[in-house]
Design a protein around this motif. Structure first.
Motif, PDB file in Angstrom:
ATOM      1  N   ALA A 113      -5.331   6.740   9.605  1.00  0.00           N
ATOM      2  CA  ALA A 113      -6.413   6.085  10.034  1.00  0.00           C
ATOM      3  C   ALA A 113      -6.791   5.733  11.171  1.00  0.00           C
ATOM      4  O   ALA A 113      -7.008   4.679  11.777  1.00  0.00           O
ATOM      5  CB  ALA A 113      -6.352   4.756   9.238  1.00  0.00           C
ATOM      6  N   ARG A 119      -6.918   6.805  -6.514  1.00  0.00           N
ATOM      7  CA  ARG A 119      -5.700   7.301  -5.834  1.00  0.00           C
ATOM      8  C   ARG A 119      -4.607   7.817  -6.786  1.00  0.00           C
ATOM      9  O   ARG A 119      -3.768   8.434  -6.409  1.00  0.00           O
ATOM     10  CB  ARG A 119      -5.669   6.774  -4.580  1.00  0.00           C
ATOM     11  CG  ARG A 119      -6.793   6.250  -3.568  1.00  0.00           C
ATOM     12  CD  ARG A 119      -6.395   5.873  -2.177  1.00  0.00           C
ATOM     13  NE  ARG A 119      -5.858   4.493  -2.452  1.00  0.00           N
ATOM     14  CZ  ARG A 119      -5.485   3.818  -1.229  1.00  0.00           C
ATOM     15  NH1 ARG A 119      -5.434   4.426  -0.004  1.00  0.00           N
ATOM     16  NH2 ARG A 119      -4.770   2.587  -1.494  1.00  0.00           N
ATOM     17  N   ARG A 143       1.487  13.350  11.221  1.00  0.00           N
ATOM     18  CA  ARG A 143       0.100  13.209  10.577  1.00  0.00           C
ATOM     19  C   ARG A 143      -0.315  11.675  10.789  1.00  0.00           C
ATOM     20  O   ARG A 143       0.604  10.769  10.948  1.00  0.00           O
ATOM     21  CB  ARG A 143       0.346  13.200   9.178  1.00  0.00           C
ATOM     22  CG  ARG A 143      -1.089  13.008   8.275  1.00  0.00           C
ATOM     23  CD  ARG A 143      -1.157  11.729   7.970  1.00  0.00           C
ATOM     24  NE  ARG A 143      -2.431  11.331   7.192  1.00  0.00           N
ATOM     25  CZ  ARG A 143      -2.596  10.307   6.700  1.00  0.00           C
ATOM     26  NH1 ARG A 143      -1.961   9.220   6.799  1.00  0.00           N
ATOM     27  NH2 ARG A 143      -3.861  10.187   5.942  1.00  0.00           N
ATOM     28  N   PHE A 158      -7.874  -3.063   6.590  1.00  0.00           N
ATOM     29  CA  PHE A 158      -7.216  -2.584   5.122  1.00  0.00           C
ATOM     30  C   PHE A 158      -7.093  -3.826   4.524  1.00  0.00           C
ATOM     31  O   PHE A 158      -7.561  -4.690   4.688  1.00  0.00           O
ATOM     32  CB  PHE A 158      -6.278  -1.505   5.298  1.00  0.00           C
ATOM     33  CG  PHE A 158      -6.734  -0.312   5.876  1.00  0.00           C
ATOM     34  CD1 PHE A 158      -7.159   0.636   4.928  1.00  0.00           C
ATOM     35  CD2 PHE A 158      -6.719   0.057   7.066  1.00  0.00           C
ATOM     36  CE1 PHE A 158      -8.092   1.687   5.542  1.00  0.00           C
ATOM     37  CE2 PHE A 158      -7.249   1.352   7.657  1.00  0.00           C
ATOM     38  CZ  PHE A 158      -7.794   2.258   6.913  1.00  0.00           C
ATOM     39  N   ALA A 183     -11.496  -2.041   4.271  1.00  0.00           N
ATOM     40  CA  ALA A 183     -11.355  -1.124   3.660  1.00  0.00           C
ATOM     41  C   ALA A 183     -11.055  -1.225   2.081  1.00  0.00           C
ATOM     42  O   ALA A 183     -11.491  -0.593   1.140  1.00  0.00           O
ATOM     43  CB  ALA A 183     -10.567   0.315   3.964  1.00  0.00           C
ATOM     44  N   ASP A 195       0.978  -1.148   0.000  1.00  0.00           N
ATOM     45  CA  ASP A 195      -0.051   0.019   0.087  1.00  0.00           C
ATOM     46  C   ASP A 195       0.820   1.321  -0.008  1.00  0.00           C
ATOM     47  O   ASP A 195       0.847   2.207   0.667  1.00  0.00           O
ATOM     48  CB  ASP A 195      -0.977   0.098   1.285  1.00  0.00           C
ATOM     49  CG  ASP A 195      -2.013   1.043   1.402  1.00  0.00           C
ATOM     50  OD1 ASP A 195      -1.914   1.586  -0.007  1.00  0.00           O
ATOM     51  OD2 ASP A 195      -2.593   1.360   2.297  1.00  0.00           O
ATOM     52  N   TYR A 204       2.279   2.523   3.469  1.00  0.00           N
ATOM     53  CA  TYR A 204       1.034   2.328   4.635  1.00  0.00           C
ATOM     54  C   TYR A 204       1.146   1.050   5.206  1.00  0.00           C
ATOM     55  O   TYR A 204       0.347   0.583   5.921  1.00  0.00           O
ATOM     56  CB  TYR A 204      -0.065   2.905   4.112  1.00  0.00           C
ATOM     57  CG  TYR A 204      -0.231   4.454   4.080  1.00  0.00           C
ATOM     58  CD1 TYR A 204      -0.192   5.345   5.106  1.00  0.00           C
ATOM     59  CD2 TYR A 204       0.089   5.021   2.803  1.00  0.00           C
ATOM     60  CE1 TYR A 204      -0.250   6.646   4.987  1.00  0.00           C
ATOM     61  CE2 TYR A 204       0.435   6.592   2.656  1.00  0.00           C
ATOM     62  CZ  TYR A 204      -0.008   7.160   3.834  1.00  0.00           C
ATOM     63  OH  TYR A 204       0.420   8.669   3.672  1.00  0.00           O
ATOM     64  N   GLU A 227      -6.110  11.732  10.839  1.00  0.00           N
ATOM     65  CA  GLU A 227      -6.692  11.683   9.822  1.00  0.00           C
ATOM     66  C   GLU A 227      -8.125  10.690  10.330  1.00  0.00           C
ATOM     67  O   GLU A 227      -8.140   9.690  10.697  1.00  0.00           O
ATOM     68  CB  GLU A 227      -6.217  10.408   8.901  1.00  0.00           C
ATOM     69  CG  GLU A 227      -6.961  10.191   7.408  1.00  0.00           C
ATOM     70  CD  GLU A 227      -6.624   9.056   6.884  1.00  0.00           C
ATOM     71  OE1 GLU A 227      -6.608   9.105   5.648  1.00  0.00           O
ATOM     72  OE2 GLU A 227      -5.980   7.867   7.341  1.00  0.00           O
TER      73      GLU A 227
HETATM   74  O1  TEU Z   1      -6.235   6.014   4.718  1.00  0.00           O
HETATM   75  C1  TEU Z   1      -7.360   5.811   5.467  1.00  0.00           C
HETATM   76  C2  TEU Z   1      -8.605   5.768   4.828  1.00  0.00           C
HETATM   77  O2  TEU Z   1      -9.598   5.369   5.559  1.00  0.00           O
HETATM   78  C3  TEU Z   1      -9.066   6.174   3.344  1.00  0.00           C
HETATM   79  O3  TEU Z   1      -9.291   7.330   2.941  1.00  0.00           O
HETATM   80  C4  TEU Z   1      -8.552   5.182   2.170  1.00  0.00           C
HETATM   81  O4  TEU Z   1      -7.772   6.063   1.557  1.00  0.00           O
HETATM   82  C5  TEU Z   1      -9.618   4.669   1.372  1.00  0.00           C
HETATM   83  O5  TEU Z   1     -10.256   3.699   1.803  1.00  0.00           O
HETATM   84  C6  TEU Z   1      -9.146   4.424  -0.034  1.00  0.00           C
HETATM   85  O6  TEU Z   1     -10.132   4.492  -0.967  1.00  0.00           O
HETATM   86  C7  TEU Z   1      -4.994   5.938   5.289  1.00  0.00           C
HETATM   87  C8  TEU Z   1      -4.081   6.428   4.039  1.00  0.00           C
HETATM   88  O7  TEU Z   1      -3.929   7.939   3.902  1.00  0.00           O
HETATM   89  C9  TEU Z   1      -4.140   5.508   2.839  1.00  0.00           C
HETATM   90  O8  TEU Z   1      -2.812   5.970   1.834  1.00  0.00           O
HETATM   91  C10 TEU Z   1      -4.001   4.207   3.259  1.00  0.00           C
HETATM   92  O9  TEU Z   1      -4.058   3.443   2.307  1.00  0.00           O
HETATM   93  C11 TEU Z   1      -4.639   3.733   4.545  1.00  0.00           C
HETATM   94  O10 TEU Z   1      -4.941   4.684   5.425  1.00  0.00           O
HETATM   95  C12 TEU Z   1      -4.182   2.486   5.093  1.00  0.00           C
HETATM   96  O11 TEU Z   1      -3.043   2.692   5.761  1.00  0.00           O
END
Ligand code: TEU
Length: 562
Positions: A205, A420, A202, A168, A147, A64, A67, A261
């Motif tokens: 999730a 994305r 930052r 995830f 997710a 990912d 991530y 976030e």
């Molecule tokens: O994103 C968390 C998240 O809940 C979402 O917005 C995610 O991007 C969406 O489900 C995808 O369509 C964070 C990070 O910003 C993201 O890049 C990571 O993939 C995710 O956490 C997992 O670590």
């Protein structure tokens, strides 16, 4: 230069998100790296930003794009070394820029030592770092959908009678925050980084760290019989215990800046999150990004209209006004399509419109975050086939659309709108091959429009989007207007006037009126008083007469009022 030892120093800052993989490659590997960011620090200083948020550069199998972390205390060799990281922190500091890293602690990678040890001994210390349950091969503990698609449950490698939870991807096992031993390990790691001189984090999730326990099913929202993980997030109670503890143990003693976030929080809990002594300094406003989102998936999400955009922004501003909370405002990030392609109606995405959108968002109350390339007006890039898509979320959504009966073309249209990858294409530095991003083969396609949209061209053009962003940043830093532009209240103005987004920023001494005409046709707006000065204008003229102004199509005007 901001004095980062002062409480709330970050309120006067402008932040910038770097997606390291796509910023600047210095080795020819096709992937951006830390030396690339160091090379471009003077550029970021010229732009005028104070804080850089780096998407993850930790050791990771990159399922990912970082991530999925396999070692929180190591830099992935693709990006460089720990010496490079220390150099980046130090060189940024010399320029008055603070580095903020990404704290990804809802989950780690399945290649992290903790998970490897958990697989060896599921009942031991590390097994308890995760959510591992017994399994009869048939019944799952709950019907939550991860997710990125499919059940949150996956068989534990080497143990056919056990399963583990991942909210995830299956290569991102969730960490068990209920376990105090796990929390201790996280706090030690966070403090280790903060002691290195980071300005803060930052926090990724973060709302997912609290689970509904015991597990329970929720009504299915798709034909797969599962419910969105956000339904679970909505019902989970008691996250404050973890977040408060982390703030007390890590962030508060270090005066660290933190941006959460946070996708789902009840309005009444907002002061606990970002009020005085809140868990975080700030959190992102996602109200616009989730507008029109559908349980069914991306294919069912309608484009947002200018009226909806305005309503979403004002709703968020209102929610935090009562307790003086400071949201972090964005038009895009690495998870979202490019803001100019999304919020400006189709076919109308011009330089003027890009400046208008940037100005309207940037001057809202809160902390502006610019995502790399936003300052050039970088746009979405549609691709023809799913094979060209890297993003795991987009690949899942493509399948979801096909399962719902859409044709391949319709499914691609949905993916192209929200993928994305749109925001992850390499930064467009100049007109040389691969936009000056790499001398090798870029890990993700460069947007072919780099010949027109690139920094080199815009640097020399006083009317460019880039120069406009520099002016915006300078405007925010005008100390005589700070009471209005930074601390002032947001008061929506003439909300009922269609395709007009206008608001006052009211400070103790000064009032600023921000107006954007979100349509190609001109429209006239009565003014609430006399104008002292035009602070910003994305057109050549400002037609102010007889107590009113006629805005041209997509004109942005920022007026200092008497
Ligand atoms: O994103 C968390 C998240 O809940 C979402 O917005 C995610 O991007 C969406 O489900 C995808 O369509 C964070 C990070 O910003 C993201 O890049 C990571 O993939 C995710 O956490 C997992 O670590």
């Amino acid at each position: 230069m901001l004095n980062k030892t002062q409480p709330n120093w970050w309120r006067r800052a402008v932040a910038y998100q770097v997606y390291p993989k796509s910023f600047q490659d210095t080795t020819g590997s096709g992937t951006g790296d830390l030396q690339g960011i160091i090379r471009r620090l003077d550029y970021l200083a010229e732009l005028g930003i104070d804080v850089i948020w780096l998407s993850p550069v930790f050791a990771s199998p990159q399922v990912d794009n970082g991530y999925d972390i396999s070692d929180y205390r190591a830099i992935d060799p693709r990006f460089g070394t720990m010496e490079d990281m220390d150099e980046l922190i130090a060189k940024a500091k010399e320029r008055g820029i603070g580095i903020v890293m990404d704290l990804v602690v809802n989950h780690c990678s399945d290649e992290h030592e903790w998970f490897q040890k958990a697989c060896q001994d599921p009942d031991g210390r590390y097994g308890r770092f995760f959510y591992i349950e017994d399994w009869d091969g048939e019944h799952l503990p709950c019907n939550w959908r991860s997710a990125f698609g499919g059940s949150v449950w996956e068989p534990l490698p080497g143990h056919p009678d056990k399963i583990y939870l991942h909210t995830f991807h299956k290569k991102q096992p969730d960490l068990n925050w209920e376990n105090p031993e796990l929390r201790e390990e996280i706090y030690k790691m966070v403090n280790w980084w903060l002691d290195k001189g980071l300005a803060g984090f930052r926090i990724d999730a973060i709302i997912n760290i609290k689970k509904v326990l015991p597990y329970r099913d929720y009504p299915a929202d798709r034909s797969d019989g599962m419910c969105s993980i956000s339904t679970m997030n909505y019902h989970a109670k008691g996250i404050g215990q973890f977040l408060g503890e982390m703030a007390d143990r890590c962030f508060t003693p270090h005066h660290a800046f933190t941006a959460g976030e946070v996708f789902y929080v009840n309005d009444e809990d907002l002061p606990e999150f970002i009020g005085d002594n809140g868990y975080f300094s700030s959190m992102f406003d996602f109200n616009e990004t989730v507008c029109n989102a559908s349980d069914k998936g991306w294919y069912d999400q309608k484009p947002i209209t200018p009226e909806q955009y305005k309503a979403c922004c004002f709703e968020s501003q209102k929610k935090v006004a009562g307790f003086d909370g400071f949201l972090s405002n964005i038009i895009e990030n690495h998870d979202e399509p490019r803001g100019v392609s999304r919020y400006i109606p189709k076919g109308e995405c011009t330089v003027r419109g890009k400046k208008m959108l940037g100005g309207l968002n940037f001057l809202l109350r809160g902390l502006p975050f610019i995502y790399q390339g936003q300052e050039l007006g970088m746009e979405n890039l549609a691709v023809n086939s799913i094979d060209e898509v890297d993003d795991i979320s987009a690949r899942d959504e493509y399948q979801v659309a096909l399962n719902a009966g859409l044709t391949e073309q319709q499914a691609m249209d949905a993916v192209n709108m929200f993928s994305r990858d749109n925001a992850r294409t390499p930064f467009q530095w100049d007109t040389t091959e691969n936009a000056g991003f790499t001398t090798g083969k870029p890990w993700l396609h460069v947007n072919p429009n780099y010949k027109e949209i690139n920094l080199e061209a815009q640097r020399n053009d006083p009317d460019s989007v880039y120069q406009f962003y520099r002016t915006l940043i300078q405007l925010r830093k005008k100390s005589e207007l700070e009471d209005a532009i930074i601390y002032g209240e947001t008061v929506p103005y003439r909300v009922e006037q269609k395709n007009l987004m206008a608001y006052l920023r009211k400070g103790e001494k000064n009032t600023v009126l921000v107006m954007g005409n979100f349509q190609p046709e001109a429209q006239t707006v009565p003014l609430p008083g006399a104008v002292k000065q035009v602070l910003l204008n994305n057109c050549d003229t400002a037609a102010i007469a007889d107590g009113a102004v006629t805005l041209e199509g997509y004109q942005l005007l920022v007026l200092w009022m008497e």
